[in-house]
Design an enzyme around this catalytic site. Structure first.
Site, PDB file in Angstrom:
ATOM      1  N   ASP A  45      14.979   1.351 -42.837  1.00 13.38           N
ATOM      2  CA  ASP A  45      14.458   1.827 -41.563  1.00 13.38           C
ATOM      3  C   ASP A  45      13.373   0.904 -41.012  1.00 13.38           C
ATOM      4  OD1 ASP A  45      16.018   4.039 -41.276  1.00 13.38           O
ATOM      5  OD2 ASP A  45      14.520   5.483 -41.944  1.00 13.38           O
ATOM      6  N   LYS A  98      14.756   3.012 -36.545  1.00 10.39           N
ATOM      7  CA  LYS A  98      14.542   3.915 -35.422  1.00 10.39           C
ATOM      8  C   LYS A  98      13.081   3.795 -35.009  1.00 10.39           C
ATOM      9  CE  LYS A  98      16.046   7.405 -37.799  1.00 10.39           C
ATOM     10  NZ  LYS A  98      16.372   8.799 -38.156  1.00 10.39           N
ATOM     11  N   MET A 106       3.954  11.286 -35.977  1.00  8.68           N
ATOM     12  CA  MET A 106       4.740  10.954 -34.775  1.00  8.68           C
ATOM     13  C   MET A 106       4.250  11.700 -33.537  1.00  8.68           C
ATOM     14  SD  MET A 106       8.449  11.211 -36.680  1.00  8.68           S
ATOM     15  CE  MET A 106       8.051  12.854 -37.334  1.00  8.68           C
TER      16      MET A 106
END
Length: 506
Positions: A36, A58, A173
């Site tokens: 990732d 991502k 996030m």
């Protein structure tokens, strides 16, 4: 064909040292590595030769592959009977969607194992001086996503509970939603003066953090241009940031340093710079390879008793000479009666590790200093053997011959121009991420400018300081039209690092 095995691996928050031993062992044996955006690319160096490496990163909604396609990819590769290392930032089961991937594997009948990783919600605050629990402030911590599944009809957040909780709140996030997070907490009763910390790129060389209040944090984050990936910490523990902060005190933090040494030689310098906080760009310009034929080396090893002095000029010379000593069936006893010199402390350390304490290590690691010291020890008229690279500067053997020594150069390895992609370093130069360029030999200078044109580098010279290990390397640099900004008084790697630290502090 039998079905493979998938390892869902937590890569940790970014510091390479926080990868678990078990995770590294799997990376070294896996057939396929799927990683990732937040998994440190340095971990790819652990992949075995021939392993298939696939990036599925991502980044803030910009998906190289959407999650359903990632799931399909993992299943397909495992279906080929391969061992899959699925490398995910942080911990795979803490906001890493590892649970979803595991469910897909169960449905496909594929075996899997989970290797937990250190989650950013603990590590990033710790590196910023914030313990997520502390008996003077709180005895519990709550991990919360700041970015919910947009397809959900109803939020999973209970803002009233969060606001009234005495737990430390850690949001993942959530930078884009920071104004909403702060507003919801305040409107549900949380004190606007509650300390809030943001930690960006936690545990990495470019980590940055600050502490504000719930009322002002969104505005301050915007002013500071704080973006993802960042961890948001809410609670009294944030007040310990300045007192307990340690990582951001490192002298080379966020300083980009290019290391041009051969990969075999660079590990010590790279790790030292990393411990000091530098963002290290490994750009080996020299390749080191064994000789095709070692018969001449073995012949001289069997006749060591016929020599008076053995002079090692590099760690690589020690390594390859001793490899052949072992192949010949001999050991350190073969050096009985010889006097041995080591040019530089690293070379001396390499000899000590082999059971040989050098008789002579010069104070200055240039030919003149070496010859002067050896003359004092009676080198004139002596037979001298120098195991070294096949192609190297002839200054030392020539000066020793002038001093009356009978000198033979014995090639024990070869050097060449490294097959290295200059793209990442060129991109970093263009982005202003490089602050120091280090050269530890004339060869690193010559090969660097073979890989990156002097005209290309000249455009960035005002923003980049060049560090040369000594005057010989400096003279080579001058041939390309550049002057060094940094040169230590002692021509050693530790001294070079010291002057980098001193310069960064100015």
């Amino acid at each position: 064909m039998g079905k493979g095995l998938v390892y869902l691996i937590g890569a940790g928050p970014g510091d390479p040292g926080l990868l678990t031993v078990k995770a590294r062992e799997v990376l070294e044996t896996a057939d396929v590595l799927i990683y990732d955006y937040l998994a440190n690319a340095d971990f790819l160096n652990y992949a075995k030769a021939g392993a298939e490496v696939i990036y599925v990163g991502k980044k803030g909604g910009d998906h190289t592959l959407p999650q359903d396609k990632i799931n399909e990819l993992i299943v397909a590769k495992a279906g080929e009977g391969k061992i899959i290392a699925r490398l995910k930032g942080g911990d795979p089961y803490v906001f890493g969607r590892g649970g979803e991937e595991a469910e897909e594997l169960v449905e496909a009948g594929i075996d899997f194992e989970v290797i937990p990783g250190i989650t950013a919600g603990v590590a990033a605050p710790a590196y910023a001086g914030i313990p997520v629990t502390h008996r003077d402030f709180t005895t519990s911590v709550c991990f919360i996503t700041g970015h919910e599944d947009p397809t959900k009809e109803k939020t999973g957040h209970n803002w009233e509970v969060y606001a009234k909780s005495t737990s430390t709140l850690v949001f993942y996030m959530g930078v884009k939603n920071l104004p909403m997070i702060a507003e919801n907490l305040i409107s549900n009763g949380r004190d606007p003066e509650t300390p809030v910390a943001l930690v960006r790129w936690g545990t990495r060389c470019n980590q940055e953090s600050f502490v504000s209040t719930l009322e002002n944090v969104a505005e301050e984050a915007e002013n500071r241009k704080f973006k993802a990936p960042s961890i948001i910490v809410v609670g009294g523990v944030c007040s310990l940031h300045d007192k307990l902060g340690w990582f951001e005190k490192r002298p080379l933090l966020n300083k980009g340093v290019v290391v041009t040494r051969a990969r075999e030689q660079a590990s010590g310098l790279v790790s030292t710079l990393g411990r000091l906080g530098a963002c290290v760009y490994e750009f080996p310009t020299i390749s080191i390879t064994p000789l095709e034929d070692y018969s001449a080396v073995r012949k001289e090893i069997k006749a060591l008793s016929g020599w008076d002095w053995l002079i090692f000029t590099s760690v690589n010379g020690v390594k390859h000479f001793f490899n052949q000593l072992d192949e010949t069936g001999l050991d350190a006893r073969a050096f009985a009666g010889l006097e041995i010199a080591a040019i530089g402390p690293a070379t001396a350390d390499a000899l000590v590790a082999k059971g040989i304490k050098p008789d002579f290590v010069p104070e200055k690691y240039v030919a003149e200093g070496v010859v002067s010291g050896l003359l004092e020890r009676g080198i004139k008229g002596k037979k001298v053997l120098i195991p070294r690279a096949k192609v190297a500067r002839e200054v030392l053997p020539e000066e020793l011959r002038k001093a009356g020594a009978d000198v033979t150069v014995l090639p024990v390895y070869e050097t060449g121009l490294a097959d290295n992609d200059p793209g990442p370093v060129a991109d970093a130069l263009k982005a202003g991420k490089i602050h120091y360029l280090t050269f530890t030999s004339s060869s690193t200078v010559e090969n660097f400018f073979n890989l990156i044109e002097p005209e290309t580098f000249h455009k960035y010279k005002d923003a980049v300081k060049i560090a040369c290990i000594g005057p010989v390397t400096t003279r080579t640099l001058e041939k390309f039209g550049f002057e060094p900004d940094i040169q230590p008084d002692d021509y050693t790697i530790p001294a070079l690092v010291d002057v980098l630290v001193q310069e960064a502090a100015e």
